[in-house]
Design a protein around this motif. Structure first.
Motif, PDB file in Angstrom:
ATOM      1  N   TYR A  35     -13.660 -14.153  18.896  1.00 60.21           N
ATOM      2  CA  TYR A  35     -13.138 -12.781  18.836  1.00 60.21           C
ATOM      3  C   TYR A  35     -12.473 -12.513  17.498  1.00 60.21           C
ATOM      4  CZ  TYR A  35     -14.263 -12.022  23.678  1.00 60.21           C
ATOM      5  OH  TYR A  35     -14.958 -11.872  24.840  1.00 60.21           O
ATOM      6  N   ARG A  36     -11.802 -13.530  16.971  1.00 61.50           N
ATOM      7  CA  ARG A  36     -11.157 -13.373  15.677  1.00 61.50           C
ATOM      8  C   ARG A  36     -12.193 -13.177  14.564  1.00 61.50           C
ATOM      9  NH1 ARG A  36      -5.731 -15.460  14.819  1.00 61.50           N
ATOM     10  NH2 ARG A  36      -4.704 -15.729  16.825  1.00 61.50           N
ATOM     11  N   ALA A  37     -13.300 -13.909  14.647  1.00 56.70           N
ATOM     12  CA  ALA A  37     -14.332 -13.791  13.598  1.00 56.70           C
ATOM     13  C   ALA A  37     -14.931 -12.384  13.603  1.00 56.70           C
ATOM     14  CB  ALA A  37     -15.413 -14.854  13.804  1.00 56.70           C
ATOM     15  N   ILE A  38     -15.166 -11.846  14.794  1.00 54.85           N
ATOM     16  CA  ILE A  38     -15.677 -10.471  14.873  1.00 54.85           C
ATOM     17  C   ILE A  38     -14.644  -9.505  14.294  1.00 54.85           C
ATOM     18  CG2 ILE A  38     -16.291  -8.597  16.468  1.00 54.85           C
ATOM     19  CD1 ILE A  38     -17.797 -10.558  18.146  1.00 54.85           C
ATOM     20  N   ALA A  39     -13.378  -9.728  14.636  1.00 53.65           N
ATOM     21  CA  ALA A  39     -12.304  -8.862  14.127  1.00 53.65           C
ATOM     22  C   ALA A  39     -12.242  -8.919  12.599  1.00 53.65           C
ATOM     23  CB  ALA A  39     -10.970  -9.280  14.720  1.00 53.65           C
ATOM     24  N   LEU A  40     -12.422 -10.111  12.054  1.00 53.11           N
ATOM     25  CA  LEU A  40     -12.388 -10.266  10.592  1.00 53.11           C
ATOM     26  C   LEU A  40     -13.479  -9.421   9.937  1.00 53.11           C
ATOM     27  CD1 LEU A  40     -11.294 -11.789   8.057  1.00 53.11           C
ATOM     28  CD2 LEU A  40     -13.023 -13.540   8.511  1.00 53.11           C
ATOM     29  N   TYR A  41     -14.660  -9.485  10.523  1.00 51.42           N
ATOM     30  CA  TYR A  41     -15.765  -8.685   9.977  1.00 51.42           C
ATOM     31  C   TYR A  41     -15.420  -7.198  10.029  1.00 51.42           C
ATOM     32  CZ  TYR A  41     -20.413  -6.730   9.256  1.00 51.42           C
ATOM     33  OH  TYR A  41     -21.479  -6.012   8.761  1.00 51.42           O
ATOM     34  N   LEU A  42     -14.934  -6.742  11.177  1.00 49.32           N
ATOM     35  CA  LEU A  42     -14.652  -5.311  11.352  1.00 49.32           C
ATOM     36  C   LEU A  42     -13.526  -4.845  10.422  1.00 49.32           C
ATOM     37  CD1 LEU A  42     -14.959  -5.134  15.251  1.00 49.32           C
ATOM     38  CD2 LEU A  42     -16.664  -4.388  13.568  1.00 49.32           C
ATOM     39  N   LEU A  43     -12.581  -5.731  10.174  1.00 51.64           N
ATOM     40  CA  LEU A  43     -11.494  -5.399   9.234  1.00 51.64           C
ATOM     41  C   LEU A  43     -12.043  -5.299   7.814  1.00 51.64           C
ATOM     42  CD1 LEU A  43      -8.449  -7.714  10.141  1.00 51.64           C
ATOM     43  CD2 LEU A  43      -8.423  -5.217  10.088  1.00 51.64           C
ATOM     44  N   ASP A  44     -12.805  -6.319   7.405  1.00 51.47           N
ATOM     45  CA  ASP A  44     -13.338  -6.347   6.038  1.00 51.47           C
ATOM     46  C   ASP A  44     -14.278  -5.175   5.783  1.00 51.47           C
ATOM     47  OD1 ASP A  44     -11.898  -8.534   5.441  1.00 51.47           O
ATOM     48  OD2 ASP A  44     -13.556  -9.972   5.509  1.00 51.47           O
ATOM     49  N   ALA A  45     -15.077  -4.837   6.803  1.00 55.03           N
ATOM     50  CA  ALA A  45     -16.048  -3.749   6.620  1.00 55.03           C
ATOM     51  C   ALA A  45     -15.393  -2.383   6.850  1.00 55.03           C
ATOM     52  CB  ALA A  45     -17.222  -3.944   7.581  1.00 55.03           C
ATOM     53  N   LYS A  46     -14.098  -2.416   7.182  1.00 57.62           N
ATOM     54  CA  LYS A  46     -13.345  -1.182   7.470  1.00 57.62           C
ATOM     55  C   LYS A  46     -14.085  -0.294   8.479  1.00 57.62           C
ATOM     56  CE  LYS A  46     -10.696  -0.779   3.172  1.00 57.62           C
ATOM     57  NZ  LYS A  46     -11.077  -2.027   2.491  1.00 57.62           N
ATOM     58  N   THR A  47     -14.608  -0.957   9.478  1.00 63.66           N
ATOM     59  CA  THR A  47     -15.372  -0.227  10.489  1.00 63.66           C
ATOM     60  C   THR A  47     -14.447   0.640  11.349  1.00 63.66           C
ATOM     61  OG1 THR A  47     -16.837  -2.127  10.600  1.00 63.66           O
ATOM     62  CG2 THR A  47     -17.035  -0.524  12.395  1.00 63.66           C
ATOM     63  N   ASN A  48     -14.830   1.870  11.549  1.00 59.89           N
ATOM     64  CA  ASN A  48     -14.100   2.738  12.464  1.00 59.89           C
ATOM     65  C   ASN A  48     -14.559   2.388  13.882  1.00 59.89           C
ATOM     66  OD1 ASN A  48     -13.033   4.727  14.025  1.00 59.89           O
ATOM     67  ND2 ASN A  48     -14.100   6.425  13.010  1.00 59.89           N
ATOM     68  N   ILE A  49     -13.722   1.623  14.593  1.00 57.44           N
ATOM     69  CA  ILE A  49     -14.172   1.112  15.893  1.00 57.44           C
ATOM     70  C   ILE A  49     -14.193   2.174  16.986  1.00 57.44           C
ATOM     71  CG2 ILE A  49     -13.568  -1.311  15.422  1.00 57.44           C
ATOM     72  CD1 ILE A  49     -11.031  -0.893  17.127  1.00 57.44           C
ATOM     73  N   GLU A  50     -13.612   3.329  16.696  1.00 57.81           N
ATOM     74  CA  GLU A  50     -13.678   4.439  17.669  1.00 57.81           C
ATOM     75  C   GLU A  50     -15.076   5.063  17.670  1.00 57.81           C
ATOM     76  OE1 GLU A  50     -10.799   4.843  19.164  1.00 57.81           O
ATOM     77  OE2 GLU A  50      -9.612   3.673  17.728  1.00 57.81           O
ATOM     78  N   ASP A  51     -15.766   4.926  16.560  1.00 61.49           N
ATOM     79  CA  ASP A  51     -17.097   5.510  16.408  1.00 61.49           C
ATOM     80  C   ASP A  51     -18.137   4.518  16.963  1.00 61.49           C
ATOM     81  OD1 ASP A  51     -19.625   6.231  15.441  1.00 61.49           O
ATOM     82  OD2 ASP A  51     -18.788   7.142  13.630  1.00 61.49           O
ATOM     83  N   LYS A  52     -18.649   4.800  18.150  1.00 62.37           N
ATOM     84  CA  LYS A  52     -19.511   3.854  18.870  1.00 62.37           C
ATOM     85  C   LYS A  52     -20.771   3.469  18.084  1.00 62.37           C
ATOM     86  CE  LYS A  52     -17.077   3.227  22.533  1.00 62.37           C
ATOM     87  NZ  LYS A  52     -16.353   1.978  22.676  1.00 62.37           N
ATOM     88  N   ASP A  53     -21.342   4.437  17.353  1.00 63.26           N
ATOM     89  CA  ASP A  53     -22.549   4.133  16.577  1.00 63.26           C
ATOM     90  C   ASP A  53     -22.251   3.153  15.453  1.00 63.26           C
ATOM     91  OD1 ASP A  53     -24.121   5.700  18.136  1.00 63.26           O
ATOM     92  OD2 ASP A  53     -23.813   7.514  16.928  1.00 63.26           O
ATOM     93  N   ARG A  54     -21.140   3.432  14.756  1.00 65.39           N
ATOM     94  CA  ARG A  54     -20.739   2.518  13.665  1.00 65.39           C
ATOM     95  C   ARG A  54     -20.432   1.134  14.219  1.00 65.39           C
ATOM     96  NH1 ARG A  54     -18.519   5.967   8.833  1.00 65.39           N
ATOM     97  NH2 ARG A  54     -20.247   7.365   9.040  1.00 65.39           N
ATOM     98  N   LEU A  55     -19.741   1.126  15.343  1.00 64.14           N
ATOM     99  CA  LEU A  55     -19.374  -0.159  15.950  1.00 64.14           C
ATOM    100  C   LEU A  55     -20.635  -0.940  16.311  1.00 64.14           C
ATOM    101  CD1 LEU A  55     -17.265  -2.124  17.198  1.00 64.14           C
ATOM    102  CD2 LEU A  55     -17.535  -0.862  19.335  1.00 64.14           C
TER     103      LEU A  55
END
Ligand code: CDP
Length: 223
Positions: A35-55
């Motif tokens: 879970y941490r590795a996925i979080a790291l990716y999402l943080l680095d990519a500055k993914t807007n996790i509210e946006d389901k398509d982007r996620l």
């Protein structure tokens, strides 16, 4: 045989699970690291996790693998070893937020079950006994008071060379407990058939011995 250890942040799961697995000759699987590795990716990519398509598109770009070096689990994010990077509080807090997303949990479910099918594992996390391995031969719910957990995390971060603040860590832990226990999907809770171990006043050795004892008892009764 499968052993599931669940419990809140800072209960000492990873240290204890690693040692107990070593003694039993089991593979130790730290699902929090995934879970941490996925979080790291999402943080680095500055993914807007509210946006389901982007996620969804970000998750499609993520490959998580684990491998072992001298019994120590390493986690790989798109073939890069991120085992050290994922240990920060920032990543831990993001992991707790993103672990509430069904898309994220679905991505790790098969990987975790697959490892448990192929090996004798001792797997730790939040939903192992309740959701990932409901038929585990032994389930432990490992907890400790918030104060003790904050103190332990404080020492751990200090040892890693950081400059942690105890009150901030305590708040983070409380927030994380709340998020993990109150999310809709696979919330943290003690499975009905789990053995409760409160490590507030126990040494690491005492907790490890207790888990090894319980595991041996179950192994003997299964024969
Ligand atoms: O080390 P710590 O106990 O603080 O956390 P961790 O085990 O590394 O997990 C980080 C976060 O991932 C947790 O706060 C959970 O929200 C999430 N997690 C989860 O939802 N399910 C799991 N099986 C493992 C972790």
């Amino acid at each position: 045989m499968n052993i599931a250890i669940d419990g809140p942040a800072g209960a000492g799961k990873s240290t204890i699970a690693r040692l107990a697995a070593q003694r039993l000759g089991f593979l130790y699987v730290d699902t929090g690291a995934m879970y941490r590795a996925i979080a790291l990716y999402l943080l680095d990519a500055k993914t807007n996790i509210e946006d389901k398509d982007r996620l969804k598109s970000a998750l499609d770009h993520i490959r998580i693998n684990i491998a072992y070096e001298k019994d120590v689990q390493h986690v790989f994010l798109n073939l890069q070893d991120v085992s050290a990077e994922i240990r920060s509080e920032k990543v831990g807090n993001m992991a707790s937020r993103t672990a509430a997303l069904p898309e994220v949990r679905a991505k790790l479910l098969d990987l975790q079950r697959d490892i448990a099918t192929k090996n004798d594992v001792l797997m730790d996390g939040r939903d192992i006994g309740t959701n990932i391995l409901p038929n585990a031969e032994l389930k432990i719910y490992l907890t400790a008071s918030v104060e003790v957990r904050a103190e332990r995390r404080f020492k751990e971060l200090k040892q890693m060379g950081g400059n942690p603040k105890l009150d901030v860590i305590k708040e983070d832990i409380e927030k994380r407990d709340f998020q993990d226990m109150n999310r809709k999907i696979a919330p943290l809770r003690q499975a009905e058939d789990a053995v409760l171990v409160d490590s507030s006043n126990m040494t690491i050795e005492e907790v490890v011995s207790e888990i090894v004892r319980l595991a041996k008892e179950r192994m003997a009764s299964g024969e």
